[in-house]
Design an enzyme around this catalytic site. Structure first.
Site, short mmCIF file in Angstrom:
data_model
loop_
_atom_site.label_atom_id
_atom_site.label_comp_id
_atom_site.label_asym_id
_atom_site.label_seq_id
_atom_site.Cartn_x
_atom_site.Cartn_y
_atom_site.Cartn_z
N PRO A 2 0.90 -1.28 -0.11
CA PRO A 2 -0.19 0.00 -0.10
C PRO A 2 0.74 1.43 0.15
O PRO A 2 1.88 1.59 0.79
CB PRO A 2 -0.88 -0.15 1.30
CG PRO A 2 -0.68 -1.41 1.85
CD PRO A 2 0.67 -1.99 1.23
N GLU A 3 0.49 2.14 -0.89
CA GLU A 3 1.19 3.34 -0.75
C GLU A 3 0.34 4.65 -0.86
O GLU A 3 -0.78 4.20 -0.36
CB GLU A 3 1.88 3.78 -2.28
CG GLU A 3 3.04 2.52 -2.76
CD GLU A 3 3.60 2.60 -4.21
OE1 GLU A 3 3.70 3.70 -4.65
OE2 GLU A 3 4.15 1.70 -4.75
N LYS A 44 2.54 6.85 3.84
CA LYS A 44 1.89 5.79 3.88
C LYS A 44 1.30 5.43 5.18
O LYS A 44 0.85 3.99 5.35
CB LYS A 44 2.95 4.66 3.15
CG LYS A 44 3.36 4.95 1.92
CD LYS A 44 4.50 3.77 1.61
CE LYS A 44 5.39 4.18 0.60
NZ LYS A 44 6.59 3.44 0.32
N ARG A 242 15.30 -1.76 -6.28
CA ARG A 242 14.13 -1.91 -6.78
C ARG A 242 14.05 -2.03 -8.10
O ARG A 242 14.55 -1.37 -8.92
CB ARG A 242 13.19 -0.66 -6.28
CG ARG A 242 13.29 -0.32 -4.94
CD ARG A 242 12.91 -1.34 -3.78
NE ARG A 242 11.62 -1.73 -3.96
CZ ARG A 242 10.73 -0.94 -3.56
NH1 ARG A 242 10.81 0.04 -2.57
NH2 ARG A 242 9.34 -1.39 -3.70
#
Ligand SMILES: [Zn+2]
Length: 253
Positions: A2-3, A44, A242
């Protein structure tokens, strides 16, 4: 994971709990019952403000907060918060979610450790952060102490839409690029909130429904596919460990 758009979606959906009393919920036993006064989000992280304390909820990688009227027994349940009328369930398959009880002072300390919220930041503050960073723009945008709320999905989507290479050094961006990046960031986040976030793996909103913004993803998870703007095959590299997908033609370094 979740961002900002996913956590903001959940925050808005939990508003019916405002002014209800929380009756039960570990680790708060001795402090209850208490009324819920406000629901805040910084980056977040969700903060629930009660009469004498704050509850910090960080969903990390795979946490889901779901609101339901009826009690249930289910797998991966990490916590239950029972309000007068409804119950809030925290599920997490990997159990990395964080629930922390904070007094006002600790709450303020936690918030000040975060950077400016990506949805609330002004263009002037944004410009200043960009121009004082001598590192890759993607690495900077992921740094929650600088700008809070963006993760891997939204950074890749925003950089593609703004036509900026993820490895471009932040302080070398042209003035127009910074402004475009700022506008695109706001627009993309707002659109994602409208669609209740992106469901790429486990994420569901507070009503247990999947978000829809993944249908508008242009690069995230699309390595090797043709760019929607120019048809060039999308490249995949690692930035700050990433996975990063971008168009080598539209996003020049
Ligand atoms: Zn392209």
């Amino acid at each position: 994971m979740p961002e900002l758009p996913e956590v903001e979606t959940i925050r808005r959906q939990l508003e019916p709990l405002l002014r209800e009393k929380l009756l039960l919920g570990a680790p708060l036993k001795a402090l209850l019952p208490q009324r819920l006064f406000s629901l805040k989000r910084y980056g977040k992280v969700l903060f629930m403000e009660f009469e004498t304390f704050y509850l910090k909820i960080h969903l990390r990688l795979t946490g889901n907060l779901v609101i339901k009227k009826l009690p249930e027994k289910e797998r991966h349940l990490l916590a239950i918060f029972r309000f007068e009328d409804q119950r809030l369930f925290l599920y997490d398959i990997r159990k990395f979610s964080e629930v922390v009880l904070l007094d006002k002072k600790k709450f303020e300390k936690q918030v000040s450790a975060l950077g400016k919220d990506a949805l609330a930041i002004s263009l002037d503050d944004f410009r200043q952060i960009i121009y004082s960073a001598r590192r890759a723009i993607k690495t900077l945008l992921l740094d929650q102490r600088k700008i809070a709320g963006l993760g891997n999905i939204y950074v890749d989507e925003i950089l593609f839409r703004a036509e900026i290479h993820p490895l471009k050094q932040a302080n070398t961006l042209a003035e127009e690029e910074v402004e475009k990046l700022y506008q695109v960031m706001k627009k993309t986040l707002k659109r994602a909130i409208e669609l209740r976030g992106s469901s790429v793996r486990d994420y569901v909103d507070a009503f247990g429904e999947k978000g829809l913004f993944q249908k508008e993803h242009l690069v995230y998870g699309k390595r090797g596919k043709p760019c929607v703007k120019c048809g060039t095959e999308l490249s995949y590299i690692k930035v700050a460990q990433r996975g990063t997908t971008f168009c080598p033609r539209c996003q020049k370094i």
